[in-house]
Design a protein around this motif. Structure first.
Motif, PDB file in Angstrom:
ATOM      1  N   ASN A  73     -16.965   3.612   2.248  1.00 26.17           N
ATOM      2  CA  ASN A  73     -17.445   4.495   1.586  1.00 26.17           C
ATOM      3  C   ASN A  73     -17.624   5.675   2.145  1.00 26.17           C
ATOM      4  O   ASN A  73     -18.674   5.768   2.731  1.00 26.17           O
ATOM      5  N   ASP A  74     -16.740   6.171   1.189  1.00 27.78           N
ATOM      6  CA  ASP A  74     -16.458   8.263   1.786  1.00 27.78           C
ATOM      7  C   ASP A  74     -15.696   8.815   0.915  1.00 27.78           C
ATOM      8  O   ASP A  74     -15.482   8.212  -0.083  1.00 27.78           O
ATOM      9  N   THR A  75     -15.780  10.218   1.364  1.00 30.62           N
ATOM     10  CA  THR A  75     -15.050  11.132  -0.099  1.00 30.62           C
ATOM     11  C   THR A  75     -13.372  10.847  -0.586  1.00 30.62           C
ATOM     12  O   THR A  75     -12.958  10.793  -1.300  1.00 30.62           O
ATOM     13  N   LEU A  76     -12.649   9.468   0.235  1.00 32.37           N
ATOM     14  CA  LEU A  76     -11.926   9.442   0.653  1.00 32.37           C
ATOM     15  C   LEU A  76     -11.511   7.769  -0.135  1.00 32.37           C
ATOM     16  O   LEU A  76     -10.109   8.078  -0.928  1.00 32.37           O
ATOM     17  N   GLN A  77     -11.999   6.958   0.350  1.00 30.30           N
ATOM     18  CA  GLN A  77     -11.431   5.681   0.356  1.00 30.30           C
ATOM     19  C   GLN A  77     -12.683   5.143   0.650  1.00 30.30           C
ATOM     20  O   GLN A  77     -13.845   5.323   0.888  1.00 30.30           O
ATOM     21  N   GLY A 120     -13.207 -11.413  -4.367  1.00 27.27           N
ATOM     22  CA  GLY A 120     -12.341  -9.884  -5.134  1.00 27.27           C
ATOM     23  C   GLY A 120     -12.833  -9.031  -3.690  1.00 27.27           C
ATOM     24  O   GLY A 120     -13.808  -9.186  -3.201  1.00 27.27           O
ATOM     25  N   CYS A 121     -12.030  -8.029  -4.065  1.00 23.63           N
ATOM     26  CA  CYS A 121     -11.874  -7.560  -3.283  1.00 23.63           C
ATOM     27  C   CYS A 121     -11.168  -6.066  -3.570  1.00 23.63           C
ATOM     28  O   CYS A 121     -10.202  -6.420  -4.823  1.00 23.63           O
ATOM     29  N   LEU A 122     -11.758  -4.857  -3.347  1.00 24.64           N
ATOM     30  CA  LEU A 122     -11.100  -3.599  -4.190  1.00 24.64           C
ATOM     31  C   LEU A 122     -11.332  -2.343  -2.989  1.00 24.64           C
ATOM     32  O   LEU A 122     -11.540  -2.403  -2.399  1.00 24.64           O
ATOM     33  N   TYR A 123      -9.728  -1.706  -3.115  1.00 23.10           N
ATOM     34  CA  TYR A 123      -9.294  -0.507  -2.284  1.00 23.10           C
ATOM     35  C   TYR A 123      -9.020   0.058  -3.015  1.00 23.10           C
ATOM     36  O   TYR A 123      -8.676   0.258  -4.540  1.00 23.10           O
ATOM     37  N   SER A 124      -9.714   1.362  -2.767  1.00 25.86           N
ATOM     38  CA  SER A 124      -9.543   2.757  -3.614  1.00 25.86           C
ATOM     39  C   SER A 124      -9.244   3.794  -3.091  1.00 25.86           C
ATOM     40  O   SER A 124     -10.230   4.188  -1.867  1.00 25.86           O
ATOM     41  N   ARG A 125      -8.199   4.462  -3.701  1.00 27.90           N
ATOM     42  CA  ARG A 125      -8.455   5.764  -2.186  1.00 27.90           C
ATOM     43  C   ARG A 125      -7.484   7.239  -2.883  1.00 27.90           C
ATOM     44  O   ARG A 125      -6.727   7.197  -3.560  1.00 27.90           O
ATOM     45  N   LYS A 126      -8.097   7.996  -2.396  1.00 29.25           N
ATOM     46  CA  LYS A 126      -7.862   9.789  -3.179  1.00 29.25           C
ATOM     47  C   LYS A 126      -6.293   9.840  -2.292  1.00 29.25           C
ATOM     48  O   LYS A 126      -6.889  10.481  -1.495  1.00 29.25           O
ATOM     49  N   ILE A 127      -5.444  10.652  -2.948  1.00 27.76           N
ATOM     50  CA  ILE A 127      -4.164  10.579  -2.393  1.00 27.76           C
ATOM     51  C   ILE A 127      -4.648  12.034  -2.638  1.00 27.76           C
ATOM     52  O   ILE A 127      -4.110  12.442  -0.798  1.00 27.76           O
ATOM     53  N   ASN A 128      -4.962  12.900  -3.329  1.00 30.12           N
ATOM     54  CA  ASN A 128      -4.962  14.204  -3.043  1.00 30.12           C
ATOM     55  C   ASN A 128      -5.655  14.574  -4.882  1.00 30.12           C
ATOM     56  O   ASN A 128      -6.417  13.432  -5.438  1.00 30.12           O
ATOM     57  N   ALA A 129      -5.869  15.936  -5.024  1.00 24.52           N
ATOM     58  CA  ALA A 129      -6.928  16.219  -5.811  1.00 24.52           C
ATOM     59  C   ALA A 129      -6.949  16.153  -7.380  1.00 24.52           C
ATOM     60  O   ALA A 129      -7.557  15.630  -8.587  1.00 24.52           O
ATOM     61  N   LYS A 130      -5.176  15.311  -7.835  1.00 25.60           N
ATOM     62  CA  LYS A 130      -4.801  15.001  -8.904  1.00 25.60           C
ATOM     63  C   LYS A 130      -4.653  12.989  -8.716  1.00 25.60           C
ATOM     64  O   LYS A 130      -4.244  12.879 -10.058  1.00 25.60           O
ATOM     65  N   ASP A 143      -3.571   0.375  -9.798  1.00 23.62           N
ATOM     66  CA  ASP A 143      -3.429   1.572 -10.397  1.00 23.62           C
ATOM     67  C   ASP A 143      -3.311   3.105  -9.931  1.00 23.62           C
ATOM     68  O   ASP A 143      -4.331   2.817  -8.799  1.00 23.62           O
ATOM     69  N   HIS A 144      -2.566   3.422 -10.421  1.00 29.93           N
ATOM     70  CA  HIS A 144      -2.213   4.960 -10.450  1.00 29.93           C
ATOM     71  C   HIS A 144      -2.954   6.504 -11.196  1.00 29.93           C
ATOM     72  O   HIS A 144      -2.131   5.666 -12.466  1.00 29.93           O
TER      73      HIS A 144
END
Length: 336
Positions: free
Chosen positions: A114-118, A172-182, A219-220
């Motif tokens: 859990n950090d600012t990107l993912q 269950g598991c979940l992964y999320s990541r910020k690609i960029n600001a948008k 999801d995108h």
């Protein structure tokens, strides 16, 4: 009652028995994002508030038989001594036999990354399920006296039990990541019915076990500006011989967003392969989120359904503790 209508009841009852003793499929919602604890245990506590409450209702097949109705209510805390906790209650009532499923699950989840990107989360869910049927509103061949249907005659059926109680174990598991600001991408995967409980009403030997269910989604989110955002997703379910793919997009328009004030609307179109096309719309009003959807049936059941599928409503409430601001300290200049 004519023999033709009597046969209809017999056939429907037979289908219910087959569904409950052979290869049943878990109930699910079209607006799966608004029933998070049914979607994935890893979503327990995955929100930016302190407490979240979700309620869902789905009704379908009103033109085919007695409507099938599904209800859910869940609540989950984002933090309980740093451990998220959730409770989920589902009830599903299907057809003339009132084939009923009542389910209670508790769940928890925690972050591996859990950090600012993912973010990477895993979750666990467990509980009990009660299933039952009723023969009160059903008719059988044995109740035909040679001239007409006689409900006072015995149906000559001997069930082992009219109800069944078994346990649930889900992961269950979940992964999320910020690609960029948008852009933001999320991927989730869940496994349900890991303990494969016996679900037979007829005391079958060997036991008729419930199939393990696998689901996953990608999801995108793409944010054009401060007002417009488009969310696209693809969702897959597999349980025994049953498989389902759902994909679509929804457009969200934000009217206002400032601290605890948030006003937005959204609308979307989704397609469930070889089954239905459905539209969904909703609003966000501060802590409240309300969604509506309707399925247009496109399957082989069209002659009976007349393209009418299911209506769904979902309501979510997010309680967020307000930050208490201290009164500012005013310092007078020393020359006064």
């Amino acid at each position: 009652m004519t023999m033709k209508s009597n046969f209809k009841y017999i056939l429907f009852f037979f289908l219910i028995i087959v569904m409950s003793t052979l290869r049943a499929q878990d109930f699910h919602y079209s607006m799966y994002q608004l029933s998070p604890l049914n979607l994935n245990p890893a979503l327990t506590g995955h929100h930016n508030g302190d407490l979240r409450v979700n309620t869902n209702h789905r009704t379908q097949w009103s033109t085919v038989s007695v409507p099938f109705n599904t209800y859910s209510i869940s609540s989950d805390l984002s933090k309980l001594k740093s451990i998220p906790f959730g409770i989920l209650i589902n009830q599903d009532i299907a057809g003339d036999s009132r084939f009923s499923t009542l389910q209670v699950n508790i769940s928890s989840a925690f972050n591996l990354i859990n950090d600012t990107l993912q973010q990477l989360r895993i979750g666990f869910q467990s509980g009990i399920t009660s299933r039952s049927i009723s023969a009160t509103d059903l008719a059988f061949n044995a109740q035909y006296n040679g001239i007409a249907y006689d409900p006072n005659l015995s149906n000559n059926e001997n069930f082992n039990t009219y109800s069944r109680l078994y346990g649930n174990v889900n992961l269950g598991c979940l992964y999320s990541r910020k690609i960029n600001a948008k852009q933001l991408i999320k991927a989730q995967f869940g496994v349900f019915n890991l303990n494969r409980s016996n679900q037979s009403f007829l005391g079958a030997a060997p036991p008729v076990t419930l199939d393990v269910k696998f689901n996953g989604s990608i999801d995108h989110q793409y944010k054009f500006n401060d007002f417009f955002q488009i969310n696209s997703s693809i969702y897959y379910i597999s349980q025994g011989p049953h498989k389902e793919i759902l994909f679509g997009s929804e457009l969200k328009y934000t009217l206002a967003e400032l601290a605890y004030l948030k006003r937005a609307v959204w609308t979307g179109v989704y397609y469930r392969n070889k089954d239905a096309l459905f539209i969904s719309s909703g609003i966000i009003f501060d802590a409240w989120k309300i969604g509506l959807s309707y399925d247009v049936n496109l399957s082989e059941l069209v002659p009976a359904s007349r393209r009418r599928g299911g209506f769904e409503i979902a309501i979510a409430y997010l309680l967020k503790r307000k930050i208490k601001l201290d009164s500012p300290i005013l310092i007078c200049p020393d020359f006064i």
